[in-house]
Design a protein around this motif. Structure first.
Motif, PDB file in Angstrom:
ATOM      1  N   ASN A 162      43.920  42.990  48.085  1.00 12.45           N
ATOM      2  CA  ASN A 162      42.672  42.333  48.485  1.00 12.45           C
ATOM      3  C   ASN A 162      41.684  43.320  49.096  1.00 12.45           C
ATOM      4  O   ASN A 162      40.468  43.136  48.995  1.00 12.45           O
ATOM      5  CB  ASN A 162      42.946  41.185  49.457  1.00 12.45           C
ATOM      6  CG  ASN A 162      43.471  39.949  48.749  1.00 12.45           C
ATOM      7  OD1 ASN A 162      43.416  39.859  47.526  1.00 12.45           O
ATOM      8  ND2 ASN A 162      43.988  39.006  49.506  1.00 12.45           N
ATOM      9  N   TYR A 165      40.156  45.069  46.166  1.00 10.65           N
ATOM     10  CA  TYR A 165      39.201  44.131  45.559  1.00 10.65           C
ATOM     11  C   TYR A 165      37.889  44.119  46.344  1.00 10.65           C
ATOM     12  O   TYR A 165      36.803  44.216  45.766  1.00 10.65           O
ATOM     13  CB  TYR A 165      39.827  42.733  45.553  1.00 10.65           C
ATOM     14  CG  TYR A 165      38.886  41.609  45.172  1.00 10.65           C
ATOM     15  CD1 TYR A 165      38.660  41.284  43.831  1.00 10.65           C
ATOM     16  CD2 TYR A 165      38.231  40.861  46.154  1.00 10.65           C
ATOM     17  CE1 TYR A 165      37.798  40.259  43.489  1.00 10.65           C
ATOM     18  CE2 TYR A 165      37.366  39.837  45.812  1.00 10.65           C
ATOM     19  CZ  TYR A 165      37.161  39.539  44.479  1.00 10.65           C
ATOM     20  OH  TYR A 165      36.292  38.521  44.139  1.00 10.65           O
ATOM     21  N   ASN A 169      34.409  46.079  45.017  1.00 11.82           N
ATOM     22  CA  ASN A 169      33.297  45.178  44.703  1.00 11.82           C
ATOM     23  C   ASN A 169      32.023  45.575  45.437  1.00 11.82           C
ATOM     24  O   ASN A 169      30.917  45.375  44.924  1.00 11.82           O
ATOM     25  CB  ASN A 169      33.671  43.734  45.026  1.00 11.82           C
ATOM     26  CG  ASN A 169      34.423  43.077  43.878  1.00 11.82           C
ATOM     27  OD1 ASN A 169      34.701  43.715  42.867  1.00 11.82           O
ATOM     28  ND2 ASN A 169      34.747  41.815  44.030  1.00 11.82           N
ATOM     29  N   SER A 194      37.334  45.292  37.618  1.00 11.94           N
ATOM     30  CA  SER A 194      37.600  45.308  39.059  1.00 11.94           C
ATOM     31  C   SER A 194      39.074  44.991  39.314  1.00 11.94           C
ATOM     32  O   SER A 194      39.850  44.783  38.387  1.00 11.94           O
ATOM     33  CB  SER A 194      36.699  44.292  39.773  1.00 11.94           C
ATOM     34  OG  SER A 194      36.806  44.451  41.172  1.00 11.94           O
ATOM     35  N   GLU A 196      42.117  42.537  40.951  1.00  7.38           N
ATOM     36  CA  GLU A 196      42.346  41.099  41.054  1.00  7.38           C
ATOM     37  C   GLU A 196      42.517  40.711  42.518  1.00  7.38           C
ATOM     38  O   GLU A 196      43.222  41.378  43.260  1.00  7.38           O
ATOM     39  CB  GLU A 196      43.600  40.692  40.267  1.00  7.38           C
ATOM     40  CG  GLU A 196      43.485  40.888  38.764  1.00  7.38           C
ATOM     41  CD  GLU A 196      42.491  39.932  38.119  1.00  7.38           C
ATOM     42  OE1 GLU A 196      42.304  38.839  38.664  1.00  7.38           O
ATOM     43  OE2 GLU A 196      41.914  40.299  37.071  1.00  7.38           O
ATOM     44  N   GLN A 197      41.849  39.637  42.897  1.00  3.76           N
ATOM     45  CA  GLN A 197      42.007  39.134  44.265  1.00  3.76           C
ATOM     46  C   GLN A 197      43.275  38.302  44.331  1.00  3.76           C
ATOM     47  O   GLN A 197      43.525  37.449  43.476  1.00  3.76           O
ATOM     48  CB  GLN A 197      40.806  38.296  44.683  1.00  3.76           C
ATOM     49  CG  GLN A 197      40.848  37.861  46.138  1.00  3.76           C
ATOM     50  CD  GLN A 197      39.582  37.135  46.556  1.00  3.76           C
ATOM     51  OE1 GLN A 197      38.877  36.559  45.714  1.00  3.76           O
ATOM     52  NE2 GLN A 197      39.275  37.149  47.841  1.00  3.76           N
TER      53      GLN A 197
END
Length: 377
Positions: A162, A165, A169, A194, A196-197
């Motif tokens: 996370n 991510y 971003n 990107s 993956e959350q």
């Protein structure tokens, strides 16, 4: 590339307006310099020697129209619509541009903090002299690889998914802004996938567990009071720690908090129950802290776990578990998700929807809603 308004006298005696686009020059086989120009006639004309007020007005309107077209052409060039970079903008330092975008988030503390953390990492993998002239797909891939395999936390561990991510971003948002503002001819961020959350683990207490916790003594009474208050109201640690008495309103029809969220900067108006208000005790001076002596420390975090263990709770409790507990208890007891979202101060409903997945009591009840069938097999 250069744009300019030009005039040409027509055979009819009118002066025709047109836009000249100068694209540079080259040398032919004989060594002669050739200039590359394109022309766009605007079908607008000037009176050569305007005499009347009407002719002067028509000339003025024609020139204003031509100037508007010229402005649009320049704007398109600045935004890279001709596939070329503005020669001045491509010399801009990338990290300086990122810092400028970061400062635009100064009024959103949590967001600003994430941008600041991203900048710390970007300074480790991007040269301080790198300009937009050097930004390309390979550059973006190098930054992504850094976040994926090299970037580490303060504890010297690789970033969580996370975190990758979130940071990457912010980097891609900067690339998008750079394209929009004419620093790059393409939005290179769209060319690279990107991260993956991932859904994070949100530990919460059931009503029975919270009840057991409330019956057990905590080594630090102020910690116990604050944790239970958060479980009943849903406030974050920082908002409870900084809560002052002027933000607590005792009204004729109930009790209310009126405060500014530290995380988002948003103003929150939140009704609280009589039991939650009773935990706050007697009112003191408006500028006094409500939870005097409450402070973030490893000692408090350890006591939370020990306090939970004494109550028979084996879950890994943090203070934020109280906020999760509030959300789940509200949903389990009939509050709609929109109301819960507003009470928690979420800016997006999808953030609150995560809690809906945690509510399994209604799911269990739904399993037995269909009447029993008489089945012959």
């Amino acid at each position: 590339m250069k744009f300019s308004i030009k005039q040409k006298k027509s055979s009819e005696g009118k002066i025709s307006l047109y836009i000249e686009t100068y694209k540079g020059s080259y040398y032919d086989e004989d060594g002669k310099r050739k200039h590359i120009r394109e022309f766009e006639f605007l079908k607008r004309y000037l009176h050569e020697n305007p005499k009347t007020a009407k002719q002067k007005k028509e000339n003025k309107e024609a020139l204003e129209f031509a100037d508007q077209i010229l402005t649009m052409k320049k704007s398109d060039f600045n935004q890279g619509k001709y596939g070329l970079q503005n020669p001045y903008k491509k010399k801009k330092i990338f990290l300086d541009f990122f810092s400028e975008k970061m400062e635009e988030k100064i009024n959103s503390p949590k967001n600003y903090g994430n941008w600041s953390a991203t900048l710390v990492h970007l300074k480790r993998c991007i040269s301080p002299t790198l300009t937009f002239e050097e930004v390309d797909e390979a550059f973006v891939k190098r930054v992504r690889k850094y976040f994926d395999t090299e970037a580490k936390t303060k504890s010297d561990t690789l970033l969580a998914e996370n975190s990758k991510y979130s940071y990457f971003n912010k980097f891609k948002a900067t690339l998008r802004a750079a394209f929009d503002e004419g620093y790059t001819p393409f939005n290179y961020g769209t060319k690279i996938k990107s991260f993956e959350q991932q859904e994070s683990q949100r530990e919460y207490l059931t009503h029975d567990e919270l009840q057991n916790l409330a019956k057990i003594d905590c080594k630090y009474p102020i910690l116990k009071k604050a944790f239970i208050f958060s479980s009943l109201v849903g406030l974050r640690w920082i908002d409870i720690q900084t809560l002052i008495w002027s933000e607590v309103r005792d009204l004729e029809d109930g009790f209310k908090l009126h405060f500014q969220q530290e995380k988002t900067g948003g103003i929150q108006y939140l009704y609280i129950s009589e039991q939650a208000r009773s935990l706050l005790g007697k009112r003191r001076s408006p500028s006094d802290r409500v939870f005097v002596g409450l402070k973030y420390s490893a000692v408090y975090n350890t006591e939370l776990l020990r306090w939970g263990n004494r109550a028979g709770i084996t879950k890994h409790i943090t203070f934020h578990s109280a906020r999760h507990t509030n959300a789940v208890l509200l949903l389990e007891n009939g509050a709609d998700i929109y109301t819960v979202s507003k009470r928690l101060g979420h800016s997006e409903l999808r953030t609150t929807q995560i809690y809906a997945k945690m509510v399994d009591q209604k799911n269990k009840e739904a399993a037995n809603l269909i009447p029993t069938l008489n089945i012959n097999l």
